[in-house]
Design a protein around this motif. Structure first.
Motif, PDB file in Angstrom:
ATOM      1  N   THR A   1       0.835  -1.205   0.000  1.00 48.94           N
ATOM      2  CA  THR A   1       0.000   0.000   0.000  1.00 48.94           C
ATOM      3  C   THR A   1       0.871   1.256   0.000  1.00 48.94           C
ATOM      4  O   THR A   1       0.411   2.343   0.345  1.00 48.94           O
ATOM      5  N   ASN A   2       2.120   1.096  -0.379  1.00 51.71           N
ATOM      6  CA  ASN A   2       3.052   2.221  -0.378  1.00 51.71           C
ATOM      7  C   ASN A   2       2.601   3.322  -1.339  1.00 51.71           C
ATOM      8  O   ASN A   2       2.153   3.054  -2.446  1.00 51.71           O
ATOM      9  N   VAL A   3       2.717   4.559  -0.881  1.00 51.92           N
ATOM     10  CA  VAL A   3       2.430   5.724  -1.718  1.00 51.92           C
ATOM     11  C   VAL A   3       3.737   6.473  -1.924  1.00 51.92           C
ATOM     12  O   VAL A   3       4.337   6.964  -0.978  1.00 51.92           O
ATOM     13  N   ARG A   4       4.145   6.538  -3.163  1.00 52.97           N
ATOM     14  CA  ARG A   4       5.389   7.221  -3.530  1.00 52.97           C
ATOM     15  C   ARG A   4       5.010   8.596  -4.073  1.00 52.97           C
ATOM     16  O   ARG A   4       4.446   8.716  -5.147  1.00 52.97           O
ATOM     17  N   GLU A   5       5.312   9.626  -3.309  1.00 55.33           N
ATOM     18  CA  GLU A   5       4.911  10.986  -3.678  1.00 55.33           C
ATOM     19  C   GLU A   5       5.736  11.574  -4.813  1.00 55.33           C
ATOM     20  O   GLU A   5       5.239  12.364  -5.595  1.00 55.33           O
ATOM     21  N   ASP A   6       6.993  11.193  -4.922  1.00 52.54           N
ATOM     22  CA  ASP A   6       7.862  11.835  -5.904  1.00 52.54           C
ATOM     23  C   ASP A   6       7.615  11.382  -7.341  1.00 52.54           C
ATOM     24  O   ASP A   6       8.094  12.002  -8.276  1.00 52.54           O
ATOM     25  N   GLY A   7       6.890  10.313  -7.531  1.00 54.96           N
ATOM     26  CA  GLY A   7       6.576   9.841  -8.879  1.00 54.96           C
ATOM     27  C   GLY A   7       7.727   9.200  -9.612  1.00 54.96           C
ATOM     28  O   GLY A   7       7.633   8.941 -10.808  1.00 54.96           O
ATOM     29  N   SER A   8       8.822   8.918  -8.920  1.00 55.52           N
ATOM     30  CA  SER A   8       9.980   8.322  -9.582  1.00 55.52           C
ATOM     31  C   SER A   8       9.713   6.889 -10.045  1.00 55.52           C
ATOM     32  O   SER A   8      10.320   6.429 -11.008  1.00 55.52           O
ATOM     33  N   ARG A   9       8.820   6.209  -9.367  1.00 57.84           N
ATOM     34  CA  ARG A   9       8.438   4.848  -9.718  1.00 57.84           C
ATOM     35  C   ARG A   9       6.927   4.728  -9.518  1.00 57.84           C
ATOM     36  O   ARG A   9       6.334   5.517  -8.789  1.00 57.84           O
ATOM     37  N   PRO A  10       6.302   3.724 -10.136  1.00 58.67           N
ATOM     38  CA  PRO A  10       4.875   3.506  -9.875  1.00 58.67           C
ATOM     39  C   PRO A  10       4.634   3.279  -8.380  1.00 58.67           C
ATOM     40  O   PRO A  10       5.551   2.929  -7.642  1.00 58.67           O
TER      41      PRO A  10
ATOM     42  N   CYS B   1       1.936   1.410  -5.688  1.00 63.41           N
ATOM     43  CA  CYS B   1       0.788   0.530  -5.460  1.00 63.41           C
ATOM     44  C   CYS B   1      -0.342   1.260  -4.736  1.00 63.41           C
ATOM     45  O   CYS B   1      -1.511   1.049  -5.028  1.00 63.41           O
ATOM     46  N   GLY B   2       0.033   2.127  -3.799  1.00 58.88           N
ATOM     47  CA  GLY B   2      -0.963   2.866  -3.039  1.00 58.88           C
ATOM     48  C   GLY B   2      -1.794   3.807  -3.881  1.00 58.88           C
ATOM     49  O   GLY B   2      -2.882   4.209  -3.475  1.00 58.88           O
ATOM     50  N   LYS B   3      -1.313   4.139  -5.060  1.00 58.29           N
ATOM     51  CA  LYS B   3      -2.060   5.007  -5.973  1.00 58.29           C
ATOM     52  C   LYS B   3      -2.805   4.198  -7.037  1.00 58.29           C
ATOM     53  O   LYS B   3      -3.363   4.766  -7.970  1.00 58.29           O
ATOM     54  N   CYS B   4      -2.801   2.878  -6.890  1.00 60.21           N
ATOM     55  CA  CYS B   4      -3.448   1.982  -7.867  1.00 60.21           C
ATOM     56  C   CYS B   4      -4.563   1.167  -7.241  1.00 60.21           C
ATOM     57  O   CYS B   4      -4.798   0.028  -7.639  1.00 60.21           O
ATOM     58  N   GLY B   5      -5.200   1.698  -6.216  1.00 61.06           N
ATOM     59  CA  GLY B   5      -6.325   1.000  -5.599  1.00 61.06           C
ATOM     60  C   GLY B   5      -5.961  -0.028  -4.553  1.00 61.06           C
ATOM     61  O   GLY B   5      -6.796  -0.846  -4.166  1.00 61.06           O
ATOM     62  N   ALA B   6      -4.723  -0.015  -4.067  1.00 59.62           N
ATOM     63  CA  ALA B   6      -4.270  -1.037  -3.123  1.00 59.62           C
ATOM     64  C   ALA B   6      -5.022  -1.003  -1.791  1.00 59.62           C
ATOM     65  O   ALA B   6      -5.303  -2.058  -1.217  1.00 59.62           O
TER      66      ALA B   6
ATOM     67  N   MET C   1       7.348  -3.164  -1.261  1.00 58.45           N
ATOM     68  CA  MET C   1       7.940  -4.496  -1.384  1.00 58.45           C
ATOM     69  C   MET C   1       8.872  -4.568  -2.586  1.00 58.45           C
ATOM     70  O   MET C   1       9.279  -5.632  -3.007  1.00 58.45           O
ATOM     71  N   ASP C   2       9.170  -3.387  -3.169  1.00 58.02           N
ATOM     72  CA  ASP C   2      10.165  -3.210  -4.231  1.00 58.02           C
ATOM     73  C   ASP C   2       9.863  -3.976  -5.513  1.00 58.02           C
ATOM     74  O   ASP C   2      10.763  -4.413  -6.212  1.00 58.02           O
ATOM     75  N   ARG C   3       8.587  -4.136  -5.806  1.00 56.17           N
ATOM     76  CA  ARG C   3       8.188  -4.695  -7.102  1.00 56.17           C
ATOM     77  C   ARG C   3       7.259  -3.697  -7.783  1.00 56.17           C
ATOM     78  O   ARG C   3       6.283  -4.061  -8.438  1.00 56.17           O
ATOM     79  N   CYS C   4       7.599  -2.428  -7.624  1.00 58.61           N
ATOM     80  CA  CYS C   4       6.761  -1.297  -8.046  1.00 58.61           C
ATOM     81  C   CYS C   4       6.324  -1.392  -9.500  1.00 58.61           C
ATOM     82  O   CYS C   4       5.168  -1.120  -9.825  1.00 58.61           O
ATOM     83  N   GLU C   5       7.220  -1.751 -10.385  1.00 50.33           N
ATOM     84  CA  GLU C   5       6.907  -1.785 -11.809  1.00 50.33           C
ATOM     85  C   GLU C   5       5.976  -2.935 -12.179  1.00 50.33           C
ATOM     86  O   GLU C   5       5.452  -2.969 -13.287  1.00 50.33           O
TER      87      GLU C   5
END
Length: 107
Positions: A16-25, A27-32, A62-66
């Protein structure tokens, strides 16, 4: 007493991680969050929650962002991606209830 048996029959982690900087996809922004809550409610409705049964948890990155959004089920260590709650239901129905890997969602 340690008999090396896992505490849960299935321990399910939703990134459910939300990455604010947008450097990688992210999961938290994809309905997790909604997917995790859906799975938790479905497991409860099926009467599979509780000690020794199925536990649904949120996790950080969990470092499988892509490959995400991602969910992993232990003790098997099976990784899945999903699009919506229909995919989550299929993972529950086939993997958790029937012990069958959902190949089309496996990563």
């Amino acid at each position: 007493m340690n008999d090396d048996k896992p505490f849960y029959e299935h321990h399910v982690f939703f990134c459910t991680n939300v990455r604010e900087d947008g450097s990688r996809p992210s999961c938290g922004k994809c309905g997790a969050f909604d997917a995790q809550q859906h799975a938790k409610q479905r497991i409860k409705q099926l009467g599979l929650n509780g000690p020794g049964k199925v536990r649904i948890n949120k996790a950080g990155c969990m470092d499988r962002c892509e490959e995400g959004p991602v969910v992993v089920i232990y003790p098997q260590g099976t990784w899945y991606t999903y699009v919506d709650t229909t995919d989550i239901d299929e993972i529950i129905d086939r993997h958790i209830l029937q012990g069958e890997v959902v190949e089309r969602l496996k990563i």
